[in-house]
Write a protein that holds these residues in place. Structure first.
Motif, PDB file in Angstrom:
ATOM      1  N   ALA A 162      -8.365   7.344   1.706  1.00 27.35           N
ATOM      2  CA  ALA A 162      -9.744   6.870   1.605  1.00 27.35           C
ATOM      3  C   ALA A 162      -9.947   5.751   2.617  1.00 27.35           C
ATOM      4  O   ALA A 162      -9.207   4.773   2.629  1.00 27.35           O
ATOM      5  CB  ALA A 162     -10.029   6.376   0.191  1.00 27.35           C
ATOM      6  N   ALA A 163     -10.936   5.926   3.475  1.00 29.17           N
ATOM      7  CA  ALA A 163     -11.202   4.942   4.532  1.00 29.17           C
ATOM      8  C   ALA A 163     -12.580   5.212   5.119  1.00 29.17           C
ATOM      9  O   ALA A 163     -13.163   6.269   4.907  1.00 29.17           O
ATOM     10  CB  ALA A 163     -10.140   5.042   5.626  1.00 29.17           C
ATOM     11  N   ALA A 164     -13.060   4.256   5.886  1.00 37.81           N
ATOM     12  CA  ALA A 164     -14.310   4.452   6.619  1.00 37.81           C
ATOM     13  C   ALA A 164     -14.017   5.332   7.829  1.00 37.81           C
ATOM     14  O   ALA A 164     -13.041   5.117   8.536  1.00 37.81           O
ATOM     15  CB  ALA A 164     -14.883   3.109   7.061  1.00 37.81           C
ATOM     16  N   ASN A 165     -14.860   6.335   8.047  1.00 30.51           N
ATOM     17  CA  ASN A 165     -14.684   7.198   9.220  1.00 30.51           C
ATOM     18  C   ASN A 165     -15.445   6.600  10.404  1.00 30.51           C
ATOM     19  O   ASN A 165     -16.007   5.507  10.307  1.00 30.51           O
ATOM     20  CB  ASN A 165     -15.089   8.641   8.912  1.00 30.51           C
ATOM     21  CG  ASN A 165     -16.552   8.781   8.546  1.00 30.51           C
ATOM     22  OD1 ASN A 165     -17.368   7.887   8.794  1.00 30.51           O
ATOM     23  ND2 ASN A 165     -16.903   9.899   7.941  1.00 30.51           N
ATOM     24  N   GLU A 196     -18.751   5.152  10.003  1.00 31.54           N
ATOM     25  CA  GLU A 196     -18.705   4.020   9.063  1.00 31.54           C
ATOM     26  C   GLU A 196     -19.027   4.414   7.626  1.00 31.54           C
ATOM     27  O   GLU A 196     -19.337   3.564   6.801  1.00 31.54           O
ATOM     28  CB  GLU A 196     -19.593   2.859   9.523  1.00 31.54           C
ATOM     29  CG  GLU A 196     -19.329   2.392  10.935  1.00 31.54           C
ATOM     30  CD  GLU A 196     -17.867   2.118  11.286  1.00 31.54           C
ATOM     31  OE1 GLU A 196     -17.083   1.738  10.399  1.00 31.54           O
ATOM     32  OE2 GLU A 196     -17.492   2.325  12.447  1.00 31.54           O
ATOM     33  N   LYS A 197     -18.941   5.704   7.325  1.00 40.10           N
ATOM     34  CA  LYS A 197     -19.103   6.161   5.940  1.00 40.10           C
ATOM     35  C   LYS A 197     -17.734   6.082   5.269  1.00 40.10           C
ATOM     36  O   LYS A 197     -16.740   6.581   5.805  1.00 40.10           O
ATOM     37  CB  LYS A 197     -19.611   7.607   5.912  1.00 40.10           C
ATOM     38  CG  LYS A 197     -19.733   8.154   4.516  1.00 40.10           C
ATOM     39  CD  LYS A 197     -20.166   9.605   4.510  1.00 40.10           C
ATOM     40  CE  LYS A 197     -20.190  10.117   3.082  1.00 40.10           C
ATOM     41  NZ  LYS A 197     -20.362  11.542   3.018  1.00 40.10           N
ATOM     42  N   TYR A 198     -17.691   5.456   4.104  1.00 35.32           N
ATOM     43  CA  TYR A 198     -16.431   5.344   3.380  1.00 35.32           C
ATOM     44  C   TYR A 198     -16.189   6.649   2.620  1.00 35.32           C
ATOM     45  O   TYR A 198     -16.976   7.032   1.758  1.00 35.32           O
ATOM     46  CB  TYR A 198     -16.445   4.154   2.420  1.00 35.32           C
ATOM     47  CG  TYR A 198     -15.070   3.810   1.912  1.00 35.32           C
ATOM     48  CD1 TYR A 198     -14.187   3.075   2.699  1.00 35.32           C
ATOM     49  CD2 TYR A 198     -14.648   4.228   0.667  1.00 35.32           C
ATOM     50  CE1 TYR A 198     -12.916   2.760   2.247  1.00 35.32           C
ATOM     51  CE2 TYR A 198     -13.385   3.914   0.195  1.00 35.32           C
ATOM     52  CZ  TYR A 198     -12.520   3.184   0.994  1.00 35.32           C
ATOM     53  OH  TYR A 198     -11.261   2.882   0.548  1.00 35.32           O
ATOM     54  N   VAL A 199     -15.137   7.344   2.967  1.00 38.30           N
ATOM     55  CA  VAL A 199     -14.831   8.659   2.399  1.00 38.30           C
ATOM     56  C   VAL A 199     -13.683   8.497   1.408  1.00 38.30           C
ATOM     57  O   VAL A 199     -12.617   8.009   1.764  1.00 38.30           O
ATOM     58  CB  VAL A 199     -14.453   9.661   3.511  1.00 38.30           C
ATOM     59  CG1 VAL A 199     -14.174  11.039   2.937  1.00 38.30           C
ATOM     60  CG2 VAL A 199     -15.550   9.733   4.566  1.00 38.30           C
ATOM     61  N   THR A 200     -13.907   8.906   0.169  1.00 33.51           N
ATOM     62  CA  THR A 200     -12.894   8.725  -0.872  1.00 33.51           C
ATOM     63  C   THR A 200     -12.233  10.020  -1.330  1.00 33.51           C
ATOM     64  O   THR A 200     -11.112   9.999  -1.804  1.00 33.51           O
ATOM     65  CB  THR A 200     -13.500   8.044  -2.114  1.00 33.51           C
ATOM     66  OG1 THR A 200     -14.589   8.839  -2.592  1.00 33.51           O
ATOM     67  CG2 THR A 200     -13.983   6.642  -1.788  1.00 33.51           C
ATOM     68  N   SER A 201     -12.925  11.139  -1.233  1.00 35.30           N
ATOM     69  CA  SER A 201     -12.356  12.394  -1.751  1.00 35.30           C
ATOM     70  C   SER A 201     -11.561  13.098  -0.646  1.00 35.30           C
ATOM     71  O   SER A 201     -11.994  14.077  -0.066  1.00 35.30           O
ATOM     72  CB  SER A 201     -13.442  13.288  -2.332  1.00 35.30           C
ATOM     73  OG  SER A 201     -14.513  13.430  -1.431  1.00 35.30           O
TER      74      SER A 201
END
Length: 191
Positions: A36-39, A42-47
């Motif tokens: 999980a990180a910001a792509n 800059e969207k934080y992706v958790t799944s």
């Protein structure tokens, strides 16, 4: 944080899970591991995870994060460091504040975020984690044996047999892309 790997069944299960992560990236020619990180947008992706093994729907990542190596480092120090090094070789993946948050698999973009979790978890893993410290505290509080027995009973019951333990960890099958038109930070150019 807890000394889970003191318990043999949990250590074996943890190792198997990390092997699956390395093999997924290896077989799909991804230069790194997911977490999980910001792509780069800059969207934080958790799944994020290994879709063939997931119980819920995962987002297509398209990016890797150097901190994705921290659990592999805890499971197999040298293999985890190989993955970490490979990810840091991508363009602009190291900056004035250390490793970058994430980089696209094609090397064309990175995230500009700076976060504690994508930096310090890896440093803590490289130093061996904090399980030893917590183990001593649990022993001092006379709670270690209860912790150990509970983890052992739970995992032994759920996983009486583990498949694939003989399979080794996988190493990166591709080098993180560089020379793709994205420059390194001035003070952090790879050689």
């Amino acid at each position: 944080m807890l000394p889970y790997t003191d318990v043999p069944i949990q250590r074996r299960l943890f190792s198997n899970c990390e092997k699956a992560r390395t093999w997924y990236s290896h077989l799909n020619n991804y230069p790194g591991l997911f977490g999980a990180a910001a792509n780069s947008s800059e969207k934080y992706v958790t799944s994020i995870g290994v879709p063939p093994l997931a119980q819920s729907k995962l987002q297509q990542s398209g990016f890797y994060t150097p901190y994705g190596a921290f659990p592999v480092i805890l499971a197999n120090h040298s293999v985890g460091l190989v993955w970490y090094n490979n990810m840091l070789r991508g363009p602009a993946m190291q900056g004035p504040y250390g490793s970058n948050e994430s980089g696209d698999n094609d090397g064309k973009a990175t995230s500009n975020n700076v976060s504690w979790d994508t930096k310090q978890t890896t440093v803590v893993a490289i130093l061996g984690g904090i399980g030893k410290i917590v183990r001593e505290a649990l022993k001092e509080d006379c709670k270690y044996q209860m912790f150990y027995d509970r983890i052992d009973a739970s995992y032994s019951k759920q996983f009486p047999k583990l498949l694939g333990e003989e399979i080794p960890f996988a190493l990166p099958s591709v080098t993180a892309p560089h020379n793709v038109g994205r420059e390194d930070f001035t003070l952090c150019q790879s050689k």
